[in-house]
Design a protein around this motif. Structure first.
Motif, PDB file in Angstrom:
ATOM      1  N   VAL A  45      -0.315  65.500 -10.855  1.00 29.90           N
ATOM      2  CA  VAL A  45       0.881  64.654 -10.859  1.00 29.90           C
ATOM      3  C   VAL A  45       0.549  63.252 -11.356  1.00 29.90           C
ATOM      4  CG1 VAL A  45       2.555  63.513  -9.353  1.00 29.90           C
ATOM      5  CG2 VAL A  45       2.115  65.924  -9.083  1.00 29.90           C
ATOM      6  N   GLU A  64       9.506  69.289 -15.283  1.00 33.55           N
ATOM      7  CA  GLU A  64       9.224  70.719 -15.131  1.00 33.55           C
ATOM      8  C   GLU A  64       7.768  71.018 -15.482  1.00 33.55           C
ATOM      9  OE1 GLU A  64      12.112  72.767 -17.501  1.00 33.55           O
ATOM     10  OE2 GLU A  64      13.744  72.314 -16.100  1.00 33.55           O
ATOM     11  N   LEU A  67       5.573  69.807 -12.623  1.00 34.75           N
ATOM     12  CA  LEU A  67       5.650  70.687 -11.465  1.00 34.75           C
ATOM     13  C   LEU A  67       4.843  71.968 -11.690  1.00 34.75           C
ATOM     14  CD1 LEU A  67       6.800  71.270  -8.671  1.00 34.75           C
ATOM     15  CD2 LEU A  67       8.806  72.257  -9.788  1.00 34.75           C
ATOM     16  N   LYS A  68       4.984  72.559 -12.877  1.00 38.86           N
ATOM     17  CA  LYS A  68       4.230  73.778 -13.179  1.00 38.86           C
ATOM     18  C   LYS A  68       2.725  73.510 -13.173  1.00 38.86           C
ATOM     19  CE  LYS A  68       7.766  76.025 -15.952  1.00 38.86           C
ATOM     20  NZ  LYS A  68       8.164  76.457 -17.317  1.00 38.86           N
ATOM     21  N   CYS A  71       1.411  73.006  -9.581  1.00 37.01           N
ATOM     22  CA  CYS A  71       1.243  74.272  -8.867  1.00 37.01           C
ATOM     23  C   CYS A  71       0.036  75.048  -9.387  1.00 37.01           C
ATOM     24  CB  CYS A  71       2.503  75.114  -8.992  1.00 37.01           C
ATOM     25  SG  CYS A  71       3.918  74.412  -8.133  1.00 37.01           S
TER      26      CYS A  71
END
Length: 146
Positions: A45, A64, A67-68, A71
């Motif tokens: 991040v 997006e 976030l991907k 993860c």
């Protein structure tokens, strides 16, 4: 002559999250996964935020992607850490002692396993086993410096 002084201290953060699975081996593995996975996700991040600020562009696509990536990085590094912590704990239980050798063996096994899962080159698997063992051993030695 004017002078000034700066004084302060820096200490490692303490994160205590306890998940009791009823099995010490699983408890150690889950703890390693959560702690290192969180660090890796936070790093992803921070990098994506820096990149967005540098470009001067923030869009839904950037969010997006962040976030991907968060993860993916969290899961990858968390899994590797969970395997390492579990291996080190298991080796310690088998050997009946807690010392740097557990870290070395656990690191080597983890390096080989992670490499075997992501790469089928036998030479690379052996090299990564040596690297994992060396890094884990160095970490133990550095933690014991006083």
């Amino acid at each position: 002559m004017p002078s000034s002084m700066f004084s302060g201290s820096l200490s490692a953060p303490s994160v205590n999250v306890t998940i009791d699975t009823g099995n010490p081996f699983l408890n150690q593995t889950v703890d390693g996964f959560l702690k290192i996975g969180t660090v890796a996700a936070t790093r992803a991040v921070a990098e994506d935020t820096f990149t967005a600020i540098k470009r001067g562009k923030l869009s839904q696509e950037c969010l997006e992607h962040a976030l991907k990536r968060m993860c993916k990085e969290g899961a990858y590094w968390g899994s590797a850490a969970g395997v390492y912590v579990g291996m080190e704990y298991g080796v310690g239980r088998i050997r009946g002692s807690r010392d740097w050798k557990n870290a070395m063996i656990g690191g080597a096994l983890t390096g080989a396993l992670v490499s075997a899962v992501s790469n089928n080159n036998k030479d690379r698997i052996v090299t990564n086993a040596f690297t994992g063992g060396a890094i884990a051993t160095a970490s133990v030695f550095l933690n014991n410096l006083t």
